[in-house]
Design an enzyme around this catalytic site. Structure first.
Site, PDB file in Angstrom:
ATOM      1  N   SER A 104      -6.447   6.947  34.968  1.00  0.00           N
ATOM      2  CA  SER A 104      -6.393   8.303  35.511  1.00  0.00           C
ATOM      3  C   SER A 104      -7.290   8.702  36.357  1.00  0.00           C
ATOM      4  O   SER A 104      -7.482   9.468  37.341  1.00  0.00           O
ATOM      5  CB  SER A 104      -5.995   9.041  34.284  1.00  0.00           C
ATOM      6  OG  SER A 104      -4.882   8.792  33.625  1.00  0.00           O
TER       7      SER A 104
ATOM      8  N   HIS B 252     -10.787  12.407  34.302  1.00  0.00           N
ATOM      9  CA  HIS B 252     -10.166  12.662  35.500  1.00  0.00           C
ATOM     10  C   HIS B 252     -11.000  13.667  36.139  1.00  0.00           C
ATOM     11  O   HIS B 252     -11.097  13.386  37.676  1.00  0.00           O
ATOM     12  CB  HIS B 252      -8.768  13.676  34.940  1.00  0.00           C
ATOM     13  CG  HIS B 252      -7.877  12.977  33.975  1.00  0.00           C
ATOM     14  ND1 HIS B 252      -6.589  13.519  33.645  1.00  0.00           N
ATOM     15  CD2 HIS B 252      -7.986  11.589  33.559  1.00  0.00           C
ATOM     16  CE1 HIS B 252      -6.032  12.560  32.913  1.00  0.00           C
ATOM     17  NE2 HIS B 252      -6.861  11.447  32.896  1.00  0.00           N
TER      18      HIS B 252
END
Length: 315
Positions: free
Chosen positions: A209, A265
């Site tokens: 991610s 992220h």
């Protein structure tokens, strides 16, 4: 020969009249024992063009020059990459293949490899002696890379691979394979390093991610640079952020928590956008230098986060 005797005609096959040597392919009346090293046709002294080995004929020289000129004039993208003639998504496909292979290994064939490859760190965790994982030092920093290819479940890998397939090919064609791969890896490294900086002592996170969010940040910069409507990338960013917090967890290694860390992220998003700015807005006359500095700066930031994160650990 009598002055009024007609001269002997030049043979029609281009061979000279006297010695039997072939005639120059451009001047058949001129005998020569030299041939073009490229095509083999006979050339006279006037037509000989010196080459690295022997001589070439004018046609071959001009043809080579034309091909080289066409290669120099091959269109480049705004980031300086040669315009892809074939498959512009090779690196994207390879990355997806590696992620799927590691997923099959860690989920079904050898689940214990999740711990060996995941972003594991502890400094003073209960029942765990001393420091371990990334907190142990540079010998364990490989986890920043390997954790990018480990996923916590079908929804996790499906979301990431779908995003990679949507975002990857476009960026790869614009950046070129090496720049795209550098952007992807740096974003993933920065995401994991940022998570380690904030959590540090007791963590276990996995997933691509951070790298995917780096591609999102880079796509936003690309759209801004090319004045492309940004609604699609904003929508994809929102979906990924929602999933990030919905599936968030940073339990210790071996727990049953789905370990998807929003910190990775955010770190990947910022790094991807920053490196992309250096790549897309680099002045043409110093493009390679500026892009190289952007990548080197990203590596330096990752190392700094690792060192600071380790220095903050207890003991």
């Amino acid at each position: 020969m009598h002055p009024e005797e007609p001269g002997r005609p030049t043979p029609a096959d281009g061979r000279g009249a006297g010695s039997g040597l072939p005639g120059c392919y451009r001047h058949p009346e001129r005998e020569t024992g030299v041939g073009c090293t490229r095509c083999g046709r006979p050339v006279c002294p006037e037509c000989m063009v010196p080459a690295a080995v022997g001589f070439q004929c004018p046609d071959c020289v001009h043809g080579t020059a034309a091909r080289e000129e066409r290669a120099r004039q091959r269109p480049r993208t705004s980031a300086g990459a040669l315009l892809a003639l074939g498959d512009g998504a090779l690196v994207t496909k390879v990355l997806i293949g590696i992620n799927l292979a590691v997923f099959l290994l860690t989920q079904y064939l050898a689940p214990e490899w999740q711990l060996r490859l995941g972003m594991v760190s502890w400094a003073s965790a209960p029942n765990l002696p001393g420091r371990g994982g990334v907190a142990q030092g540079p010998t364990e920093w490989y986890r920043l890379v390997t954790a990018m290819f480990v996923h916590a479940g079908l929804l996790h890998i499906a979301t990431n691979m779908f995003s990679l397939w949507v975002l990857g090919p476009q960026l790869e064609r614009v950046l070129g394979r090496l720049r795209f791969l550098a952007l992807y890896l740096l974003s993933g490294l920065a995401g994991n390093a940022f998570a380690y900086l904030l959590v540090g002592g007791e963590m276990f996170t996995v997933g691509a991610s951070g790298a995917i969010f780096g591609l999102l940040g880079a796509t936003a910069v690309l759209f801004k640079a090319t004045r492309t409507p940004m609604q699609p990338v904003i929508a994809l960013l929102v979906v990924n952020l929602v999933l990030s917090f919905a599936l968030h967890g940073n339990g210790p290694a071996g727990s049953n928590t789905i370990n998807i860390d929003w910190r990775a992220h955010v770190g990947g998003l910022v790094m991807g956008a920053a490196v992309a700015i250096g790549m897309f807005y680099a002045p043409r006359e110093r493009r390679n230098l500026v892009q190289g500095l952007a990548v080197a700066g990203g590596v330096a930031v990752v190392l700094l986060m690792l060192l600071v994160g380790t220095a903050r650990l207890p003991g």
